[in-house]
Design a protein around this motif. Structure first.
Motif, PDB file in Angstrom:
ATOM      1  N   ASP A  58       0.862  -1.259   0.239  1.00  0.00           N
ATOM      2  CA  ASP A  58       0.019  -0.032   0.026  1.00  0.00           C
ATOM      3  C   ASP A  58       0.904   1.275  -0.041  1.00  0.00           C
ATOM      4  O   ASP A  58       0.310   2.289   0.235  1.00  0.00           O
ATOM      5  CB  ASP A  58      -0.882  -0.030   1.238  1.00  0.00           C
ATOM      6  N   GLU A  59       2.304   1.160  -0.325  1.00  0.00           N
ATOM      7  CA  GLU A  59       3.297   2.290  -0.305  1.00  0.00           C
ATOM      8  C   GLU A  59       3.455   2.957   1.078  1.00  0.00           C
ATOM      9  O   GLU A  59       4.126   3.797   1.044  1.00  0.00           O
ATOM     10  CB  GLU A  59       2.637   3.367  -1.351  1.00  0.00           C
ATOM     11  N   THR A  60       3.059   2.238   2.009  1.00  0.00           N
ATOM     12  CA  THR A  60       3.460   2.729   3.245  1.00  0.00           C
ATOM     13  C   THR A  60       4.915   2.069   3.639  1.00  0.00           C
ATOM     14  O   THR A  60       5.386   1.123   2.972  1.00  0.00           O
ATOM     15  CB  THR A  60       2.512   2.423   4.677  1.00  0.00           C
TER      16      THR A  60
ATOM     17  N   THR B 148       3.372   7.033   6.258  1.00  0.00           N
ATOM     18  CA  THR B 148       2.261   7.146   5.105  1.00  0.00           C
ATOM     19  C   THR B 148       2.513   8.167   4.209  1.00  0.00           C
ATOM     20  O   THR B 148       2.747   9.218   4.478  1.00  0.00           O
ATOM     21  CB  THR B 148       0.657   6.994   5.862  1.00  0.00           C
ATOM     22  N   PRO B 149       2.420   7.800   2.723  1.00  0.00           N
ATOM     23  CA  PRO B 149       2.553   8.931   2.010  1.00  0.00           C
ATOM     24  C   PRO B 149       1.216   9.992   1.951  1.00  0.00           C
ATOM     25  O   PRO B 149       0.099   9.457   2.155  1.00  0.00           O
ATOM     26  CB  PRO B 149       2.513   8.081   0.468  1.00  0.00           C
ATOM     27  N   ILE B 150       1.625  11.076   1.384  1.00  0.00           N
ATOM     28  CA  ILE B 150       0.623  11.991   1.436  1.00  0.00           C
ATOM     29  C   ILE B 150      -0.266  11.986   0.359  1.00  0.00           C
ATOM     30  O   ILE B 150       0.218  11.725  -0.701  1.00  0.00           O
ATOM     31  CB  ILE B 150       1.204  13.697   1.677  1.00  0.00           C
ATOM     32  N   GLU B 151      -1.591  12.124   0.120  1.00  0.00           N
ATOM     33  CA  GLU B 151      -2.237  11.775  -0.997  1.00  0.00           C
ATOM     34  C   GLU B 151      -2.558  13.214  -1.324  1.00  0.00           C
ATOM     35  O   GLU B 151      -2.824  14.174  -0.813  1.00  0.00           O
ATOM     36  CB  GLU B 151      -3.553  10.814  -0.848  1.00  0.00           C
TER      37      GLU B 151
END
Length: 52
Positions: free
Chosen positions: A28-30, A49-52
């Protein structure tokens, strides 16, 4: 250092302590990480956690 879907990073703090963190790139790209500080009992986990 990068190895497949994991990477490690070291850092030096102003007080001379040295830290190490190892992150695992999740689907999930974390980034799930474990960290420690040399010569201490300090250790833990964290998740980036990536910023969306």
């Amino acid at each position: 250092m990068v190895n497949q879907n994991a990477f490690a990073s070291a850092c030096a703090f102003e007080n001379g302590a040295v830290g190490l963190v190892v992150y695992h790139l999740m689907l999930d790209e974390t980034l799930d990480g474990v960290w420690t500080i040399a010569d201490t009992a300090s250790a833990g986990t964290n998740t980036l956690t990536p910023i969306e």
